[in-house]
Design a protein around this motif. Structure first.
Motif, short mmCIF file in Angstrom:
data_model
loop_
_atom_site.label_atom_id
_atom_site.label_comp_id
_atom_site.label_asym_id
_atom_site.label_seq_id
_atom_site.Cartn_x
_atom_site.Cartn_y
_atom_site.Cartn_z
N THR A 278 -19.16 -23.31 8.85
CA THR A 278 -19.97 -24.41 8.32
C THR A 278 -19.11 -25.62 7.99
O THR A 278 -19.53 -26.77 8.21
CB THR A 278 -20.72 -23.93 7.06
OG1 THR A 278 -21.51 -22.78 7.39
CG2 THR A 278 -21.64 -25.03 6.52
N ILE A 281 -18.37 -27.45 11.17
CA ILE A 281 -19.57 -28.17 11.61
C ILE A 281 -19.77 -29.44 10.79
O ILE A 281 -20.05 -30.53 11.33
CB ILE A 281 -20.81 -27.26 11.50
CG1 ILE A 281 -20.71 -26.10 12.50
CG2 ILE A 281 -22.10 -28.06 11.73
CD1 ILE A 281 -21.80 -25.05 12.35
N ARG A 282 -19.61 -29.33 9.48
CA ARG A 282 -19.80 -30.48 8.59
C ARG A 282 -18.81 -31.60 8.91
O ARG A 282 -19.15 -32.77 8.92
CB ARG A 282 -19.67 -30.02 7.14
CG ARG A 282 -19.94 -31.12 6.12
CD ARG A 282 -20.08 -30.55 4.71
NE ARG A 282 -18.93 -29.75 4.32
CZ ARG A 282 -18.93 -28.43 4.16
NH1 ARG A 282 -20.05 -27.74 4.36
NH2 ARG A 282 -17.85 -27.77 3.81
N ASN A 284 -17.33 -32.22 11.70
CA ASN A 284 -17.46 -32.76 13.06
C ASN A 284 -18.90 -33.02 13.47
O ASN A 284 -19.21 -33.09 14.66
CB ASN A 284 -16.82 -31.77 14.06
CG ASN A 284 -15.34 -31.56 13.82
OD1 ASN A 284 -14.50 -32.32 14.30
ND2 ASN A 284 -15.00 -30.53 13.06
N LEU A 285 -19.77 -33.19 12.49
CA LEU A 285 -21.19 -33.26 12.76
C LEU A 285 -21.58 -34.45 13.64
O LEU A 285 -22.51 -34.37 14.46
CB LEU A 285 -21.97 -33.31 11.43
CG LEU A 285 -23.48 -33.15 11.51
CD1 LEU A 285 -23.83 -31.78 12.10
CD2 LEU A 285 -24.12 -33.32 10.15
N LEU A 290 -19.37 -31.27 19.42
CA LEU A 290 -19.47 -30.14 18.50
C LEU A 290 -20.26 -29.01 19.17
O LEU A 290 -21.49 -29.01 19.21
CB LEU A 290 -20.16 -30.57 17.20
CG LEU A 290 -20.42 -29.45 16.17
CD1 LEU A 290 -19.12 -28.77 15.77
CD2 LEU A 290 -21.13 -30.01 14.95
N ARG A 291 -19.50 -28.07 19.71
CA ARG A 291 -20.09 -26.91 20.35
C ARG A 291 -19.29 -25.67 19.98
O ARG A 291 -18.32 -25.75 19.22
CB ARG A 291 -20.10 -27.09 21.88
CG ARG A 291 -20.98 -28.24 22.35
CD ARG A 291 -21.02 -28.31 23.88
NE ARG A 291 -21.87 -29.41 24.33
CZ ARG A 291 -21.48 -30.66 24.49
NH1 ARG A 291 -20.20 -30.99 24.22
NH2 ARG A 291 -22.31 -31.59 24.90
N ILE A 295 -15.50 -25.09 17.76
CA ILE A 295 -15.36 -24.24 16.56
C ILE A 295 -14.34 -23.14 16.81
O ILE A 295 -13.49 -22.85 15.95
CB ILE A 295 -16.74 -23.65 16.18
CG1 ILE A 295 -17.72 -24.76 15.81
CG2 ILE A 295 -16.59 -22.67 15.02
CD1 ILE A 295 -19.14 -24.27 15.58
N SER A 319 -25.11 -21.99 18.89
CA SER A 319 -25.72 -23.26 19.30
C SER A 319 -26.94 -23.57 18.45
O SER A 319 -27.15 -24.71 18.01
CB SER A 319 -26.11 -23.21 20.78
OG SER A 319 -24.96 -23.07 21.59
N ILE A 322 -25.84 -24.62 14.92
CA ILE A 322 -25.39 -26.03 14.88
C ILE A 322 -26.60 -26.96 14.89
O ILE A 322 -26.67 -27.93 14.12
CB ILE A 322 -24.47 -26.33 16.08
CG1 ILE A 322 -23.16 -25.53 15.96
CG2 ILE A 322 -24.17 -27.82 16.17
CD1 ILE A 322 -22.28 -25.56 17.21
N TYR A 325 -28.34 -26.91 11.56
CA TYR A 325 -27.58 -27.64 10.54
C TYR A 325 -27.81 -29.15 10.71
O TYR A 325 -27.97 -29.88 9.72
CB TYR A 325 -26.09 -27.31 10.67
CG TYR A 325 -25.25 -27.82 9.51
CD1 TYR A 325 -24.92 -26.99 8.44
CD2 TYR A 325 -24.80 -29.14 9.48
CE1 TYR A 325 -24.16 -27.47 7.37
CE2 TYR A 325 -24.05 -29.62 8.43
CZ TYR A 325 -23.72 -28.78 7.38
OH TYR A 325 -22.98 -29.25 6.33
N ARG A 326 -27.78 -29.63 11.96
CA ARG A 326 -27.99 -31.05 12.23
C ARG A 326 -29.37 -31.51 11.76
O ARG A 326 -29.52 -32.56 11.12
CB ARG A 326 -27.83 -31.31 13.73
CG ARG A 326 -26.38 -31.38 14.16
CD ARG A 326 -26.24 -31.52 15.64
NE ARG A 326 -24.92 -32.09 15.99
CZ ARG A 326 -24.29 -31.90 17.13
NH1 ARG A 326 -24.86 -31.14 18.07
NH2 ARG A 326 -23.12 -32.46 17.36
#
Length: 375
Positions: A278, A281-282, A284-285, A290-291, A295, A319, A322, A325-326
């Motif tokens: 997480t 992801i945060r 590199n949002l 970001l795949r 990660i 996937s 991600i 989250y977006r």
């Protein structure tokens, strides 16, 4: 002495302060303390009569006698003891077969905390009692000695010396003591990583809210005021000892490796793994790159291993996680900022406007504009 009824009468009369009617009711109760608690200093802090009256009452009762008190506050107090004549009973002397006296000893086995502890030959948990008033130490010892071994210290310096040799299972301390007071003892115990686990109870005549708050803020687990109830003291000691054991049992159990996260029970190692994912992801949002591969690279894993580990923990694929989250972050920005929808789309790393609208509507059953207005 009265020969007609073979009884001995002892009268002790004292003029002066006297005893109030309220105090007369609890005069011989060893768990009640008379006197001006705030007015006395250090050794006189607890009372002027100490436990003498309780002991006297016990002796009179054992001799089948009675003790009576007459008093008028501000004028006098008179104690009248009546003792009946008792025939002495001769007992045959039994051959002495003395065994060495069993006393509490300082040794170095491991206590239930996993650290060295003070234990008795009976293997009872040890309680260190710190108070410069010997009557109070005796009273606490009488209250707890059935279930615990009591080690006595009459100053903070003595208590610290004892603790440097061994670790008690629990500490009971007064506050007002000469030279080093109880607050300093609490501070030292709770700031030391080797002793901060020890439950600590304050029993003090300092009864103001400020004093109690200060003791608890320093780390005391309980604060009892004098005069204290032996029943309550035993309950507090037993509760703290039970909590200590349950906490130790928990951290040595498999259950301690799990915790609640997102409404489900998850292993700590798995939670740390998901937290790391997480965080990546945060950070590199806003990047379209970001795949799963990014990660995996950041975590030093190959994509296959990361995918398998992820699927064991989450019902979503990496996937989908991600994407979710977006969309969650986009929904948050819609209600907490004045950014336009287009600016939010860029901030969450999505370049295709139609794709964003379609996926947002699928998740929230409304358009971004409707979501913002409703929020």
């Amino acid at each position: 002495y009265r020969p007609e009824n073979k009884s001995l009468i002892i009268r002790v009369y004292n003029s002066g302060k006297g005893i109030s009617e309220t105090d007369l009711k609890t005069l011989f109760d060893r768990y009640r303390i008379l006197g001006d608690l705030e007015g006395n200093n250090y050794t006189q802090t607890t009372s002027r009569n100490g436990l003498g009256l309780f002991i006297c009452h016990s002796i009179v009762q054992s001799l089948h006698g009675t003790i009576e008190v007459k008093s008028e506050e501000g004028r006098f107090a008179e104690f009248i003891v009546r003792l009946p004549h008792l025939e002495a009973e001769e007992e045959e002397a039994e051959p002495e077969n003395e065994e060495p006296e069993t006393v509490p000893v300082l040794s170095s086995p491991i206590d239930e905390t996993g650290l060295p502890g003070i234990v008795s030959p009976e293997n009872k948990p040890c309680v260190l009692v710190v108070d410069d008033n010997k009557d109070i130490v005796w009273l606490i010892k009488e209250s707890l000695s059935e279930a615990y071994t009591i080690v006595e210290a009459y100053s903070v310096e003595e208590a610290i010396r004892l603790m440097e040799k061994q670790t008690p299972a629990l500490i009971i301390t007064d506050i007002m003591m000469p030279e080093i007071d109880g607050m300093e003892l609490i501070s030292r115990v709770k700031s030391d990583k080797f002793t901060r686990h020890i439950p600590l109870i304050v029993v003090s005549a300092r009864i103001s809210e400020h004093d109690q708050a200060e003791g608890l803020d320093l780390g005391a687990d309980a604060y009892l005021t004098k005069p204290f109830s032996a029943v309550v003291l035993r309950s507090v000691v037993n509760r703290l000892m039970t909590s200590k054991k349950e906490l130790k049992d928990y951290y040595y159990s498999p259950e301690s490796a799990y915790e609640q996260s997102g409404g489900q029970l998850i292993h700590q190692e798995d939670k740390e793994f998901m937290d790391a994912v997480t965080a990546i992801i945060r950070e590199n949002l806003d990047k379209e790159t970001l795949r799963l591969e990014l990660i995996a690279e950041k975590m030093g894993m190959n994509t296959r291993s990361l995918y398998r580990r992820f699927k064991k923990i989450s019902p979503l694929t990496p996937s989908d996680f991600i994407k979710d989250y977006r969309l969650n972050y986009a929904a948050q920005l819609l209600v907490t900022t004045n950014l336009s929808v287009q600016e939010i789309i860029y901030k969450v790393g999505i370049s295709n406007r139609s794709y964003f609208y379609r996926e947002f509507a699928a998740k929230y059953n409304q358009t971004p504009k409707e979501y913002r207005n409703k929020g």
